[in-house]
Design an enzyme around this catalytic site. Structure first.
Site, mmCIF file in Angstrom:
data_model
loop_
_atom_site.group_PDB
_atom_site.id
_atom_site.type_symbol
_atom_site.label_atom_id
_atom_site.label_comp_id
_atom_site.label_asym_id
_atom_site.label_seq_id
_atom_site.Cartn_x
_atom_site.Cartn_y
_atom_site.Cartn_z
ATOM 1 N N LYS A 195 -2.638 14.939 -1.126
ATOM 2 C CA LYS A 195 -1.547 15.102 -2.092
ATOM 3 C C LYS A 195 -1.157 13.744 -2.669
ATOM 4 O O LYS A 195 -0.633 12.884 -1.957
ATOM 5 C CB LYS A 195 -0.309 15.722 -1.446
ATOM 6 C CG LYS A 195 0.718 16.097 -2.511
ATOM 7 C CD LYS A 195 2.122 16.233 -1.979
ATOM 8 C CE LYS A 195 2.937 14.986 -2.059
ATOM 9 N NZ LYS A 195 3.283 14.525 -3.422
ATOM 10 N N GLU A 269 1.555 4.595 7.510
ATOM 11 C CA GLU A 269 1.595 3.250 6.927
ATOM 12 C C GLU A 269 2.854 3.220 6.079
ATOM 13 O O GLU A 269 2.919 3.871 5.044
ATOM 14 C CB GLU A 269 0.326 3.009 6.113
ATOM 15 C CG GLU A 269 0.051 1.544 5.893
ATOM 16 C CD GLU A 269 0.624 1.028 4.600
ATOM 17 O OE1 GLU A 269 1.792 0.596 4.615
ATOM 18 O OE2 GLU A 269 -0.093 1.057 3.600
ATOM 19 N N CYS A 303 3.865 -2.436 -0.362
ATOM 20 C CA CYS A 303 4.490 -2.349 0.963
ATOM 21 C C CYS A 303 4.424 -3.688 1.699
ATOM 22 O O CYS A 303 5.300 -4.005 2.487
ATOM 23 C CB CYS A 303 3.844 -1.239 1.782
ATOM 24 S SG CYS A 303 2.058 -1.281 1.715
ATOM 25 N N GLU A 400 13.926 -2.781 2.120
ATOM 26 C CA GLU A 400 12.781 -2.846 1.211
ATOM 27 C C GLU A 400 13.255 -2.499 -0.199
ATOM 28 O O GLU A 400 13.770 -1.414 -0.431
ATOM 29 C CB GLU A 400 11.715 -1.848 1.674
ATOM 30 C CG GLU A 400 10.439 -1.955 0.881
ATOM 31 C CD GLU A 400 9.346 -1.030 1.390
ATOM 32 O OE1 GLU A 400 9.645 0.132 1.716
ATOM 33 O OE2 GLU A 400 8.187 -1.471 1.446
#
Ligand code: NDP
Length: 497
Positions: A195, A269, A303, A400
């Site tokens: 997906k 991850e 990331c 983040e």
């Protein structure tokens, strides 16, 4: 001496040395008006669709299916049939041929994929052309090489495939994340339901065309599109043996909770808040380039982005001055322009998140620097930003941001640098800039990060494992390590036993 008559010619010097635009043509990309799901080698018609857009100007690009739990189950059933009907028992050397073919076709069609990636995701064409596409092809080449050597990769352990892998990927590197997930899964004999992210489904849908060209058996790779509900349905689908997820820590935790006790394999991850650490003996101009690459590459939607810059106190002022000057030369604008350094923010929602966190930085007392910059009127944009005077407790130093925003902090000793760098719930990557090799090793041993770059940043290679500690997730992608999550092992008797 006779006077020489100098010609008195007026030279027409340009008053402005701005770059002329160099747009990449988008004619190479042919989009359909509407896309369904690619299941069992067929296109299934969706009952419900949503519009995917170009973040550079909000232009609608295509209608894309919103897959329901039933659609997902059909895709999983197709993957199970393909697994049982021969893919899992195909000799590795035969599976390798398909992977090689996919890699070659991606290379041949790389311009088309690069243009589409930039159009749908907002990243500069020079990045999709020079990073995303070459690396995606390289991953298929690399894992094609392992497909017939699994016995040698894991001696005495009899590797066999896990089964059907459900793979959920984010919007920051759509095709590359697909390659990171699909290539090792197929090399190990698994079948896949993938997906893509809601905002960037188009290169995954174009990839279905590559699968057909490569004559991959039907059902080995299936693609379902939709929002988080589709991802959740894939996680919960009964017949999936393994989930591989890349995305936010919040969703990763939710998936882990859902899978607890089910026996399904999981790799995560997740996010990061990487420290990029510059010592006073580093080559400063080189470090500035690495800092810029570390945080403004792909608009900071990375990331492992070097979003916390730690500078040794003695070089703080010259380094920040150089960095701010370098920022004035970054070109922000049309992702399809070959001169663009910083493209469009991926979505309105992500832009809002960046704006909110930047506002919190100002409010908490950090000093903001943004170079003069004219942003396009339409679309989603954010000026490359540097925060100085940042305390470790500020949200911009903790959370983040996933945007082109850097927080600068200082340190005095290597011990202090390590302590501050590790003061984060994340642990995905880090960077060290120094001319002393021994210091690089000393730091690398102490930094709790899956990847530590030395005198460089954001370097990726298919042979090098990538993954995190702590809230950055678990499991490794890339390299021989990247095979393990897609294999079960029957431990065999030791040699001669
Ligand atoms: P998400 O974690 O929501 O998205 C990642 C993928 O998971 C997408 O395909 C998403 O679908 C899907 N998904 C969403 N909810 C679920 C669920 N409940 N179960 C299964 N799958 C799900 O990230 P966002 O796009 O919302 O981004 C939010 C923040 O996450 C960013 O600001 C950034 O900080 C971080 N992030 C980190 C990434 C990384 O590489 N580590 C990548 C992307 C984001 P859909 O796209 O349809 O929502």
């Amino acid at each position: 001496m006779a006077e020489i008559d100098k010609p008195q010619r007026e030279v027409d010097l340009p008053g402005d040395w701005a770059y002329a635009s160099a747009p990449e043509s988008r004619d190479i990309v042919h989009l359909r008006d509407r896309y369904g799901y690619y299941v069992g080698g067929e296109w299934l018609e969706p009952a419900e669709t949503y519009e995917t857009i170009a973040p550079r100007d909000e232009e609608p690009l295509a209608a894309v299916g919103q897959a329901t739990a039933e659609d997902v189950d059909r895709a999983v059933a197709a993957a199970r049939t393909a697994y049982a009907d021969g893919w899992s028992s195909l000799p590795g050397s035969e599976r390798a041929k398909f992977l090689f073919r996919i890699a070659r076709i991606l290379q041949e069609r790389s311009r088309e994929f690069a243009v589409l990636e930039s159009l749908n995701g907002g990243k500069p064409i020079k990045e999709s052309r020079d990073v995303d596409l070459p690396l995606a092809a390289a991953h298929f080449f690399y894992y094609a090489g392992w497909a017939d050597k699994l016995e040698f990769a894991f001696p005495n352990r009899r590797p066999r495939p896990v089964g059907v892998a459900g793979q959920i990927i984010p919007w920051n590197f759509p095709l590359l994340m697909l390659a990171w997930k699909v290539a090792p899964a197929l090399a190990c004999g698994n079948t896949v339901v993938l997906k893509p992210a809601e905002t960037t489904p188009l290169t995954a849908l174009l990839f279905c065309d590559v699968l057909r060209q490569a004559e991959l058996p039907d059902g080995v790779v299936n693609i379902v599109t939709g929002d988080g509900r589709t991802g959740a349905a894939l996680v919960e689908s009964d017949d999936v043996d393994k989930i591989a997820f890349t995305g936010s820590t919040e969703v990763g935790k939710e998936i882990q909770r859902r899978l607890a006790g089910t026996g399904k394999r999981l790799t995560l991850e997740l996010g990061g808040k990487a420290a990029n650490i510059v010592f006073d003996d580093a080559a400063l101009d080189q470090a500035v380039e690495g800092i810029v690459n570390g945080i403004y590459f792909n608009q900071g939607h990375v990331c492992c982005a070097g979003s916390r810059l730690f500078v040794q106190e003695s070089i703080y002022e010259p380094l920040v001055a150089k960095l701010e000057r370098r920022l004035t030369t970054l070109r922000v604008g049309d992702p399809l322009d070959k001169n663009t350094d910083v493209g469009a923010i991926n979505s309105a929602a992500q832009l809002e998140r960046i704006q909110e966190l930047v506002a919190s930085g100002v409010e908490e007392g950090a000093e903001i620097y943004q170079p003069p910059c004219v942003l396009p009127e339409k679309g989603y944009w954010f000026v490359p930003t540097v925060f100085t005077n940042v305390a470790q407790s500020y949200r911009i130093a903790q959370e983040e941001i996933f945007g082109p925003v850097l927080s600068v902090l200082t340190f005095r000793t290597p011990e202090e640098a390590v302590e501050k760098a590790n003061n984060t719930p994340y642990g995905l990557s880090a960077g060290v800039w120094t001319e002393k090799g021994s210091r690089i090793l000393w730091m690398a041993q102490r930094l709790r990060a899956g990847v530590v770059w030395a005198n460089t940043f954001n370097r990726f290679d298919p042979s090098s494992p990538f993954g995190g500690y702590k809230e950055s997730g678990f499991g490794r992608e890339g390299g021989r390590h990247g095979l393990e999550p897609y294999l079960d092992f029957e431990e065999s008797e030791s040699f001669g036993g």
